[in-house]
Structure formats: C-alpha cells, structure tokens
Design an enzyme around this catalytic site. Structure first.
Site, PDB file in Angstrom:
ATOM      1  N   ASP A 133       0.700  -1.040  -0.013  1.00 59.24           N
ATOM      2  CA  ASP A 133       0.154   0.058   0.002  1.00 59.24           C
ATOM      3  C   ASP A 133       0.753   1.268   0.068  1.00 59.24           C
ATOM      4  OD1 ASP A 133       1.057   0.036   2.430  1.00 59.24           O
ATOM      5  OD2 ASP A 133      -0.981  -0.016   3.581  1.00 59.24           O
ATOM      6  N   HIS A 134       2.077   1.259   0.362  1.00 57.56           N
ATOM      7  CA  HIS A 134       3.028   2.379   0.566  1.00 57.56           C
ATOM      8  C   HIS A 134       3.608   2.856  -0.683  1.00 57.56           C
ATOM      9  CE1 HIS A 134       2.203   2.259   4.884  1.00 57.56           C
ATOM     10  NE2 HIS A 134       2.966   3.319   5.056  1.00 57.56           N
ATOM     11  N   ASP A 198       3.244  -0.518  11.497  1.00 56.70           N
ATOM     12  CA  ASP A 198       2.895   0.854  11.176  1.00 56.70           C
ATOM     13  C   ASP A 198       2.192   1.279  12.399  1.00 56.70           C
ATOM     14  OD1 ASP A 198       1.946   2.369   8.181  1.00 56.70           O
ATOM     15  OD2 ASP A 198       0.975   2.934   9.967  1.00 56.70           O
ATOM     16  N   ARG A 493      -1.804  12.763   9.766  1.00 51.13           N
ATOM     17  CA  ARG A 493      -0.556  13.055  10.275  1.00 51.13           C
ATOM     18  C   ARG A 493      -0.340  14.284   9.360  1.00 51.13           C
ATOM     19  NH1 ARG A 493       3.015   8.499  11.577  1.00 51.13           N
ATOM     20  NH2 ARG A 493       1.888   8.627  13.606  1.00 51.13           N
ATOM     21  N   SER A 688       5.793   7.671  12.963  1.00 54.76           N
ATOM     22  CA  SER A 688       5.651   6.426  12.516  1.00 54.76           C
ATOM     23  C   SER A 688       6.255   5.361  13.295  1.00 54.76           C
ATOM     24  CB  SER A 688       5.758   6.331  11.088  1.00 54.76           C
ATOM     25  OG  SER A 688       7.152   6.290  10.869  1.00 54.76           O
ATOM     26  N   ARG A 690       8.307   3.743  11.976  1.00 51.49           N
ATOM     27  CA  ARG A 690       9.469   3.560  10.896  1.00 51.49           C
ATOM     28  C   ARG A 690      10.760   3.079  11.895  1.00 51.49           C
ATOM     29  NH1 ARG A 690       9.232   8.692   7.698  1.00 51.49           N
ATOM     30  NH2 ARG A 690       7.012   7.888   7.650  1.00 51.49           N
TER      31      ARG A 690
END
Length: 804
Positions: A133-134, A198, A493, A688, A690
C-alpha cells in the site's frame, strides 16, 4: 551488502517447536468454522484469562488489561514480578506477550522480512500478512497510478510475494487496499492481540482488539515465536456521553482530544473509551478514533464490543465471528462470580489512571494544524485564527479518504453534501482527491453510485493505497517546492513536508465532510456550518448538515478478483527474489556487539532543535523505494533536522569546520570509524513506527541518542538496533552539549551487564577548552533490552537463539 542466494539457505532449527505451535497459528486465521465449543482463538484467550483471574483474583480490570494480560506468555511471572504482588502492574511490569498475528505494510515489511530471513526458519510461528500500500504514487488517477507503481516497484513486490509464498504469509497485492482498512475488514475480531509494522495499526481497536504499532525487529520477535516485551501501559479512560449531531463526526472527537493531550500526552498509556456515547458510534467511526490515537503517542486505543461492531462484522461477511464472540462472552470460566465470564468491556468498578469526559452532543468540528496534529482549533474559531496567524486563505487542494477516513459512512456523508452542491450548480474550486481505503470500499462505493457522484463533481479517484497521506503525491497543480500553500485533508498526520515534500505546504486535518465543503469555497476561512456560497445563478447556497449510512444495505462488494488475498501454505522450494546487483534490496550484515567496556571517544554529530519526528530522521516519499536497502536509504538520515546551533536545516560541521549535510558527515565519520551521538529535545522520534529511523543512525555509527524525552515506538526501535536511548535528568543540561563535544559513558556497561539496573552518566569533554563535565541521564532499559544492546541488536540475539 553481500550477495547471497537466500533460497539456498535451509532453516532446520525449531521445527519441532513449530509443530507444537500449529494450534496457535490457526488461532489467527480469518475464518472460523461452526463449532459447539470455543474456536481456537477464544479457547486460548479463555484459558489465559482464567490464569489471569487466578493470579489477580477479583481485581477490577479495564478491557485493555483483560485482553493484554490474557496474551501473556507466563501470566504469573509477568504480573507478580516487581508489582507489589500484582497491585502495581501499570507502568512497572514488563509484560512478555504472545500476539495472535502480525500485519506488515510493504515499506516496513521489506526490512522485517530481511531480518526474519536471517533467522533461517522455514515459516512464521504465527499468521502474518503483507499489504502493498505504501509504494503507489498518487498523481493522475487510480488506474494510471497503479500501473506506474507496479512497473516502478516490481522488484520489491516480487520480493514480498515470493517471501509470502516461501513462509506461508497472506499477500495483498498493490491496489488491494491500505493495511489498516484491510485488517479491519478481514482479520480484526474482538479479543485479538495483533502487532502491525505501522504506527496507525491501532485502527483495529475500533473492533475491540489490542493492536500495537511496532518496528520490524519487534515484528520478527513475534514471527519467530519469541515473547514480545512491553512495559505495562497505564490506562487513560475517555468516557463518552451524548451523541454526535449535524457536522460533528468521530474524527472531530480525536482532533479535539489531540488538542487536549498534545502529541506526548498519551505516551505510556492505552486509551480506552467507555460510556453511553460509545453505543452511538459506528464501528468504523471508532476505528478512526483509534487510528489517530497514534498522534497523541498512545501505545494503542480500544473500544468495547458493541452492536455496531457486530453489524460491521456481518456487513464484511463474518457472521460466524459474531456468533463466536457471543458464545465466548457466555462461556463460563472458573468460579461462580461474574468475573468468570470474559466480557468485551471494562469490569464494573475498574479504575483508570486518568479520566477524561467528553459530551458528544456539545462537540463541534475541529481543524488541526499546520505541521502538527495537536494544534487543534474549533471550526467556529478557525477563520479568525487563519487571519491572525497569517496562514494562507486560499485552499490549493482538498484530499479525503486514506486509512483514517474512507469508510462507507464517511463517504456517504460526503456524498450527501456533494449532491446538494451539484444540484445548486456548484463545483469544487480547489483540487479534490478521493482515496478509497480498500478495494472492498471502492467496489461498494462504485456499486452504490457514490464514486460516480464524486467523479461527476470533478473529484480525482486515486488508488486504494496510502498515496499523498505518506508523501506519495506528485502534484499536478503547479505548486512548486518552497511555495507557501494550504491543503485540507482527512488524513491522520501533517508534519512539515510530509505530504508533497514541500516544507511550506500547510496541511490542516479535518473530517472528510469539512474538507469537502471547504473545497467548494476554495478558502480556508469558509465555515460550512454558518457561511453561504453564491451559485452560478446568483442565489445563496448553504450546505445542509451531512448525513450518511453506517454501512451498505447489502454486504460489502468484494471487488475485483485480482485484488483478493493470496493465501498459501509455506513452500520451502520457493526462491526469494533478491538480485545480487539490486539497488532496492540488500541482505543485512549483523551489527557489531557492544564493547566489553563503557563507550568512549564518541562525538556529537549534531545537536537538533525543535520537533524531530521519524519523518525528520528517515523521510518517506521518494525514499520509500530504498526501504529494503539500508546503505542507500541511509543517505537521507536526519536530512530535515534543524541544527540547534545555527538554525540551518540539514547542515552539520566537521571537526575541522567544513560544512556538510548531516547524512554526508555521518557517512564520513562511519568511514573514519568515528562513533557518534545525537542530542535532541522532546518527543524524539514522534510519528510512525519507522524502524529505519533507528537502523540508519546505527548503520552510520550512532551509539547513543540523548534527549529530553522519546516517543515510545522509536525508543524501543533504538534499543532493538543496539542504540542506547538516554534522557536528561535535568533538561537544562541540553544546553551544556554542542556539536563536536567528546562524550564517554560512565556506568552504562555495568548497567547493561546488570540487566538494566544501575545509573548512567555522560562525561562530556568540551570541544576547544577540554573542560570536563558530568551529566546524569536516565534510561528505560529492561533486562531483555540490555541483552539486545550487548549483542549488538535484537536480531543478533534472536538469530543465535533460534539456531541453537
């Protein structure tokens, strides 16, 4: 990175352990069979809950605690160790948890899978899924963008699909949808505990799950079957009364709460909602609220199971899950008291560490931003605030949808006001983009005519992917970098530069209804609740209050076959696709272990001022293409950080005074074997999940980050990669350190050797005059985390343990 044919490695360790875990693996599957006893998920939950009640007796528990504690690997050990015999669990106990499943989006899945592959196992210990999806850029429209995305990223998609086949993971192809919406539609059922790579994974809390956003190393722990550790969160209660009306929406509740709590207010807490107002919310509305709990730093958020939850399960063709949940809540446990039954709500009399009460009837729409999700302004005051702050009054774009706000309810409420505007002859004055959260949502909205309404109004339909929300947006409106402009989005965000790479784009967050109505005005000062627009024939038009449907009248349309999930058993003969010459993917070399002494000779690479998010440390957008290649993506490390001493962005100075970008200097120091640290302010690593924001500094030579406070996920990610996160005992000591100072640790090695017990100081030798000062620092290192740091990383330790 060394070129190795991954598929030739044969994982032989832990095969017997995996056979023993097959029941646990089945527990997270998407479908339950018709059974007279409890299905595996609830049988396991019931047994663990019985243990929890045996250990804690009649202690009143919140819903979050019931689900969380019922996923402990060893209930007694976690709840009674260092907790005053179970009376002081919150904020003190180190919970060792066994989640039911792991969900990974494609950007973070790359590094998570590369780490999992290093463990040489034939399959994962629990069910897991990959969601592409990213990596799709929003630009011209859904079909063109999806084709371009697949062509550009085929190497990564091939890798992820082949890894899914090899290890038996569910694979959701590009275009299938955004991870959080797909998880809500397919995997989330009340009582589950899931990890997601995520930060917005808590979206599934809207369906009464405990779902926590984590980094890839955390995910790997769960995937190999090891217990996953979490400091027992405190519980912040939000009691809801009343009912939303007119323009107020679930999004406004979380926007308002973010303003109350700030981006740090939820750190160390689970946010649990209760009260009669909960019963008035849709399941997807509750998911929206839980999704944005990440913006207040919460560990996760959760709602009770309600009639709306059951209706959503039915609408998503999971009627058996409704029956299972009902059966489980009526299934007797040990003892005769009401506590013997697991109910998907807090115990009567359960206490919260903090309690906030919100009357939904009095809630008005809010708009949050720019540049931070907690700068909250009621709509009635927004015009005056825009003019006072001299923010742009022209609206350049409105974007609705995303994982946060693309539900059927959201979109049909928007449809109602678009239809009204269309009948009045009005068209949006600002560019209007629509992002469906999943193929199921898109297909259903198309079936029921909603998408056609948007397209007729001039809306641009983007792919079922994250797109502009995470910086995957190629603007077509001529707004160039450096141009001050305003956009409104229904996203979650809005950090500076996040959406389009332009640091001067101001993203204001609002509900889809407000975002859409303001698109018709083309102005940030328009208030659709009170203001009117002039129609082409000169009449005054005022938007009616939006109205919509909680869900479709018939079950959701599954959509195109090409976007259905690919599920398969593990295939040990599958070749994992990594080309030795790849610029997108590279196998990982293990980090070196911690030295057998305190650290010495570290230099301060840069002292950062202001907000330093994971976007700051490891930007997304065009850099997402390097998520599977650590050397390449490290070239963006801290590249939007503000140098506290000069005010410059992405500027650092070497010891000889030469000027460099921050990642350039970090790379130079890595080549010189010069270890370093970063000094920063509050909530370092906000944003995030991340883990690249921890991996990249570690790869380039960082050993310590010292700041005033950390965001939860990032602090954990640093420890998992062998970087020691430290905070100032006295915040004013931030002013005592500058770039180029030499730093040595005092007591750090002893603390790590003692399993996280002990005090630590930094001995700072000032650059220039050689003056030495001692600065006391704090840490939140557990026994297990001390082991990770000493080993060099969690992966080093996991790889060693699973090979025994």
């Amino acid at each position: 990175m060394r070129p190795i044919d991954v598929a030739s490695r044969s994982g032989v360790a832990l095969r017997r352990a995996f056979q023993a875990q097959q029941l646990h693996r089945v527990a997270g599957s998407r479908q339950y069979s018709n059974v007279t006893s409890l299905p595996p998920t609830y049988e396991k939950l019931h047994n663990k809950y019985s243990e929890v009640r045996r250990v804690l007796g009649a202690q009143r528990l919140t819903l979050a605690e019931k689900i969380l504690y019922s996923h402990l690997d060893n209930v007694e050990e976690s709840l009674l160790n260092n907790t005053n015999n179970g009376r002081d669990i919150r904020g003190k106990a180190n919970l060792k948890l066994k989640p039911d499943r792991v969900n990974m989006q494609d950007a973070s899945a790359q590094m998570a899978l590369l780490q999992f592959m290093s463990c040489n196992l034939p399959q994962t210990a629990i069910p897991a899924s990959i969601h592409c999806d990213h990596l799709i850029v929003g630009s011209k429209g859904a079909e063109d963008d999806l084709q371009a995305g697949i062509q550009t990223n085929h190497e990564v998609f091939d890798f992820l699909e082949s890894a899914a086949k090899k290890y038996g993971l569910d694979f959701w192809a590009p275009g299938a949808g955004i991870i959080h919406q797909t998880v809500l539609e397919n995997y989330a059922v009340p009582g589950l505990m899931m990890l997601g790579t995520d930060s917005h994974s808590p979206n599934a809390g809207g369906l009464s799950t405990i779902t926590i956003g984590v980094g890839g190393a955390d995910a790997v722990e769960a995937l190999v079957g090891a217990p996953w550790e979490l400091k027992a969160p405190k519980v912040l209660g939000v009691r809801l009364t009343g009912k939303l009306s007119n323009w107020a929406s679930p999004k406004d509740l979380i926007l308002h709460l973010a303003g109350l709590l700030t981006v740090r207010g939820g750190t160390g807490y689970i946010v649990e909602y209760s009260g009669p107002g909960v019963e008035t919310l849709s399941c997807t509305g509750m998911a929206t609220i839980c999704n944005m709990g990440a913006e207040i730093g919460a560990t996760t958020s959760i709602f009770p199971y309600t009639e709306a939850s059951a209706r959503y399960l039915e609408a998503t063709r999971r009627g058996q899950a409704v029956k299972n949940a009902a059966a489980f809540q009526s299934f007797p446990g040990v003892g005769a008291s009401e506590d013997a039954y697991f109910k998907f709500k807090a115990d009567e009399g359960a206490q919260y560490d903090e309690l906030i009460e919100i009357d939904l009837s009095k809630l008005e729409p809010h708009i949050n931003g720019p540049h931070t999700p907690d700068l909250s302004t009621p709509l009635s005051q927004f015009k005056a605030t825009v003019q006072e702050q001299k923010w742009p009054e022209k609206l350049s774009a409105s974007l609705i949808g995303s994982c946060t706000n693309s539900s059927y309810e959201d979109m049909t409420r928007v449809e109602s006001i678009v239809r009204a505007a269309e009948e009045a002859g009005l068209k949006p004055k600002a560019d209007f983009y629509v992002t469906p959260g999943s193929e199921q949502i898109r297909a259903t909205l198309e079936r029921d005519g909603t998408l056609q309404t948007f397209e007729k109004a001039g809306g641009i339909l983007l792919s079922n992917a994250c797109g502009p929300c995470i910086g995957q947006w190629k603007r077509q409106d001529g707004v160039e970098k450096g141009t001050v402009n305003a956009i409104l989005t229904s996203y979650n965000r809005n950090f500076r530069g996040r959406n389009d790479g332009n640091l001067e784009t101001m993203n204001f967050l609002a509900s889809p209804e407000i975002v859409t109505a303001m698109a018709y005005a083309g102005s940030t000062t328009f208030n659709p609740v009170t203001d009117s627009l002039t129609t082409p024939d000169g009449k005054e038009f005022k938007f009616p209050a939006p109205h919509g449907l909680e869900g479709p009248k018939t079950p959701f349309d599954i959509g195109k076959d090409v976007f259905k999930v690919a599920s398969q058993p593990p295939n040990p003969n599958e070749q994992v696709a990594i080309a030795p010459t790849s610029e997108r993917l590279a196998l990982l070399e293990p980090f070196e272990p911690f030295p057998e002494s305190d650290l010495s000779g570290l230099k301060v690479l840069v002292k950062v001022s202001g907000k330093c998010t994971t976007d700051t440390i490891s930007a997304a957008g065009p850099w997402l293409k390097y998520k599977g290649h650590l050397p390449n993506i490290s070239a963006n490390t801290l590249n939007t950080a503000v140098n506290a001493e000069t005010g410059e962005v992405n500027v650092a100075y070497d010891l000889d005074g030469s000027k460099h970008t921050i990642p350039e200097l970090a790379k130079l120091w890595k080549e010189r074997n010069q270890p370093w640290l970063v000094v920063a302010e509050h909530n370092y690593g906000e944003g995030s999940a991340r883990e690249h924001a921890a991996l990249q500094p570690r790869y380039l030579g960082a050993r310590i980050i010292v700041c005033k406070s950390f965001a939860r996920i990032h602090e954990t990610n640093l420890k998992k990669q062998g970087v020691v996160p430290l905070t100032f005992v006295n915040e004013q000591d931030y002013d005592k350190i500058v770039a180029g100072d030499e730093v040595a640790t005092v007591g750090l090695y002893e603390m790590l050797q003692n399993g996280g017990q002990g005090e630590v100081q930094l001995k700072v030798t000032k650059r220039g005059n050689g003056e030495e000062i001692l600065i006391p620092v704090k840490h939140q290192v557990s026994k297990d985390q001390a082991g990770f740091i000493l080993a060099g990383s969690a992966l080093n330790l996991l790889s060693k343990s699973v090979s025994v």
